[in-house]
Design a protein around this motif. Structure first.
Motif, short mmCIF file in Angstrom:
data_model
loop_
_atom_site.label_atom_id
_atom_site.label_comp_id
_atom_site.label_asym_id
_atom_site.label_seq_id
_atom_site.Cartn_x
_atom_site.Cartn_y
_atom_site.Cartn_z
N LYS A 87 -6.79 -3.81 4.56
CA LYS A 87 -6.18 -2.63 5.16
C LYS A 87 -5.54 -1.75 4.09
CE LYS A 87 -2.72 -2.67 8.33
NZ LYS A 87 -2.07 -2.81 9.66
N GLU A 88 -4.94 -2.38 3.09
CA GLU A 88 -4.39 -1.61 1.97
C GLU A 88 -5.50 -0.88 1.22
OE1 GLU A 88 -1.32 -0.45 -0.85
OE2 GLU A 88 -1.29 -1.17 1.20
N SER A 89 -6.64 -1.57 1.03
CA SER A 89 -7.78 -0.94 0.36
C SER A 89 -8.30 0.24 1.16
CB SER A 89 -8.89 -1.97 0.16
OG SER A 89 -8.49 -3.01 -0.71
N ARG A 90 -8.31 0.09 2.47
CA ARG A 90 -8.77 1.19 3.32
C ARG A 90 -7.93 2.44 3.08
NH1 ARG A 90 -8.20 1.99 9.90
NH2 ARG A 90 -9.31 3.97 9.93
N CYS A 91 -6.62 2.28 2.97
CA CYS A 91 -5.76 3.43 2.71
C CYS A 91 -6.00 4.01 1.33
CB CYS A 91 -4.29 3.01 2.86
SG CYS A 91 -3.74 2.91 4.57
N ARG A 92 -6.19 3.16 0.33
CA ARG A 92 -6.40 3.66 -1.02
C ARG A 92 -7.71 4.45 -1.11
NH1 ARG A 92 -4.96 -1.54 -2.95
NH2 ARG A 92 -7.00 -1.79 -3.92
N VAL A 93 -8.74 3.97 -0.43
CA VAL A 93 -10.02 4.69 -0.42
C VAL A 93 -9.85 6.03 0.26
CG1 VAL A 93 -12.32 4.69 0.59
CG2 VAL A 93 -11.49 2.65 -0.59
N ALA A 94 -9.14 6.05 1.39
CA ALA A 94 -8.93 7.31 2.10
C ALA A 94 -8.15 8.29 1.23
CB ALA A 94 -8.17 7.04 3.41
N TRP A 95 -7.17 7.79 0.48
CA TRP A 95 -6.39 8.63 -0.40
C TRP A 95 -7.28 9.22 -1.50
CZ3 TRP A 95 -1.42 6.69 -3.40
CH2 TRP A 95 -0.75 7.81 -3.90
N ALA A 96 -8.10 8.37 -2.10
CA ALA A 96 -8.98 8.83 -3.17
C ALA A 96 -9.97 9.87 -2.65
CB ALA A 96 -9.72 7.64 -3.77
N ARG A 97 -10.47 9.67 -1.44
CA ARG A 97 -11.41 10.65 -0.87
C ARG A 97 -10.71 11.97 -0.61
NH1 ARG A 97 -14.87 7.48 3.82
NH2 ARG A 97 -16.54 6.69 2.47
N ALA A 98 -9.49 11.90 -0.07
CA ALA A 98 -8.75 13.12 0.22
C ALA A 98 -8.44 13.90 -1.06
CB ALA A 98 -7.45 12.79 0.96
N ALA A 99 -8.25 13.16 -2.16
CA ALA A 99 -7.95 13.80 -3.44
C ALA A 99 -9.21 14.23 -4.17
CB ALA A 99 -7.16 12.84 -4.32
N GLY A 100 -10.37 13.92 -3.61
CA GLY A 100 -11.63 14.28 -4.22
C GLY A 100 -12.01 13.41 -5.41
N VAL A 101 -11.35 12.25 -5.52
CA VAL A 101 -11.63 11.35 -6.64
C VAL A 101 -12.93 10.59 -6.43
CG1 VAL A 101 -10.78 9.34 -7.93
CG2 VAL A 101 -9.18 11.11 -7.16
N THR A 102 -13.24 10.29 -5.17
CA THR A 102 -14.43 9.52 -4.88
C THR A 102 -14.98 9.90 -3.52
OG1 THR A 102 -15.34 7.27 -4.69
CG2 THR A 102 -13.15 7.64 -3.81
N THR A 103 -16.26 9.61 -3.33
CA THR A 103 -16.87 9.73 -2.00
C THR A 103 -17.32 8.36 -1.52
OG1 THR A 103 -19.03 10.17 -3.02
CG2 THR A 103 -17.66 12.08 -2.45
N SER A 104 -16.99 7.33 -2.29
CA SER A 104 -17.40 5.97 -1.97
C SER A 104 -16.55 5.39 -0.85
CB SER A 104 -17.30 5.08 -3.22
OG SER A 104 -18.13 5.57 -4.24
N GLY A 105 -17.05 4.30 -0.26
CA GLY A 105 -16.32 3.61 0.79
C GLY A 105 -15.87 2.25 0.34
N LEU A 106 -15.58 1.39 1.29
CA LEU A 106 -15.11 0.04 1.00
C LEU A 106 -16.28 -0.82 0.55
CD1 LEU A 106 -12.79 -0.25 4.10
CD2 LEU A 106 -12.03 -0.16 1.72
N ASN A 107 -16.13 -1.48 -0.58
CA ASN A 107 -17.20 -2.34 -1.07
C ASN A 107 -16.87 -3.81 -0.83
OD1 ASN A 107 -15.35 -3.11 -3.06
ND2 ASN A 107 -16.23 -1.75 -4.60
N GLY A 108 -17.61 -4.70 -1.44
CA GLY A 108 -17.43 -6.12 -1.21
C GLY A 108 -16.17 -6.70 -1.79
N LEU A 109 -15.43 -5.91 -2.57
CA LEU A 109 -14.18 -6.37 -3.17
C LEU A 109 -12.95 -5.90 -2.38
CD1 LEU A 109 -14.96 -5.67 -6.94
CD2 LEU A 109 -15.20 -7.82 -5.69
N ALA A 110 -13.17 -5.30 -1.23
CA ALA A 110 -12.09 -4.66 -0.49
C ALA A 110 -10.98 -5.61 -0.06
CB ALA A 110 -12.64 -3.92 0.73
N ALA A 111 -11.27 -6.89 0.06
CA ALA A 111 -10.25 -7.85 0.48
C ALA A 111 -9.71 -8.67 -0.69
CB ALA A 111 -10.80 -8.78 1.57
#
Length: 210
Positions: free
Chosen positions: A66-90
């Motif tokens: 769940k923490e990773s989900r927020c970090r990914v959303a933050w990075a997307r909002a900042a335009g840092v990445t367009t990637s999603g959650l990968n196999g290391l998300a937990a």
């Protein structure tokens, strides 16, 4: 991006500018966000064929997810990445970045951190449901300790010194959830106000300690 993430990310961005009580407002659809995160976690496990031997470990891994989900959303909002959650998300940052070999002095650091973890558990009355959960929580503790070590080194010129507090085995998201009951729990409110978020200089996440 869910409202839960939006609030979490805004809190992290403003963490050094506003007092902690201002960061503890959960979104109206917090239950919906939790349900959505649970569903995503189940789908993620199926996609990457993740299984956990212990129930406590799985719950801890969900917290990291769940923490990773927020970090990914933050990075997307900042335009840092367009990637999603990968196999290391937990997996914790400590596992991801330190798991590919032992650095110089890492063996003794591991031994010292294990010893500190035992004392920290006794100090705060920490117990875990199973060995899987304890190991997962230890990895979070170790990562938080690494940030504390860095901060204390930077504070050697007479600034404030830091140590791991009772939130040392939690993710940022869990700290926010733990602090929310401060509306009715004055003792918890005092503890939450004593905790402050600081950035991990190496990986850009925010760690909770005092």
């Amino acid at each position: 991006m869910g409202r839960g993430c939006a609030v979490a990310l805004a809190a992290a961005a403003a963490a050094l500018l506003v007092s902690l009580p201002m960061l503890l407002v959960l979104p109206p659809d917090a239950d919906t966000y939790e349900q959505e995160s649970r569903r995503m976690f189940m789908e993620w496990k199926a996609r990457f064929k993740k299984t956990y031997k212990y129930a406590g470990e799985e719950e801890c891994r969900y917290a990291v997810f769940k923490e990773s989900r927020c970090r990914v959303a933050w990075a997307r909002a900042a335009g840092v990445t367009t990637s999603g959650l990968n196999g290391l998300a937990a997996r914790s940052n400590e596992e991801i970045y330190r798991g590919h070999g032992v650095e110089k002095g890492e063996g003794s650091y591991e031994q010292e951190t294990r010893r500190m973890f035992v004392g920290w558990k006794a100090k705060y009355g920490k117990t875990y449901r199973d060995v899987g959960e304890e190991e997962c929580r230890y990895r979070l503790f170790k990562g938080n300790r690494r940030a504390v070590v860095w901060l204390n080194a930077a504070a050697a010129a007479g600034q404030n010194a830091y140590d791991i507090n009772q939130f040392g085995d939690l993710t940022n998201e869990e700290v926010r959830q733990s602090c929310y009951p401060e509306m009715v729990d004055q003792e918890l409110s005092a503890r939450c106000q004593a905790a402050a978020p600081y950035p991990d200089p190496e990986h850009g996440r925010r760690i909770w300690y005092q």
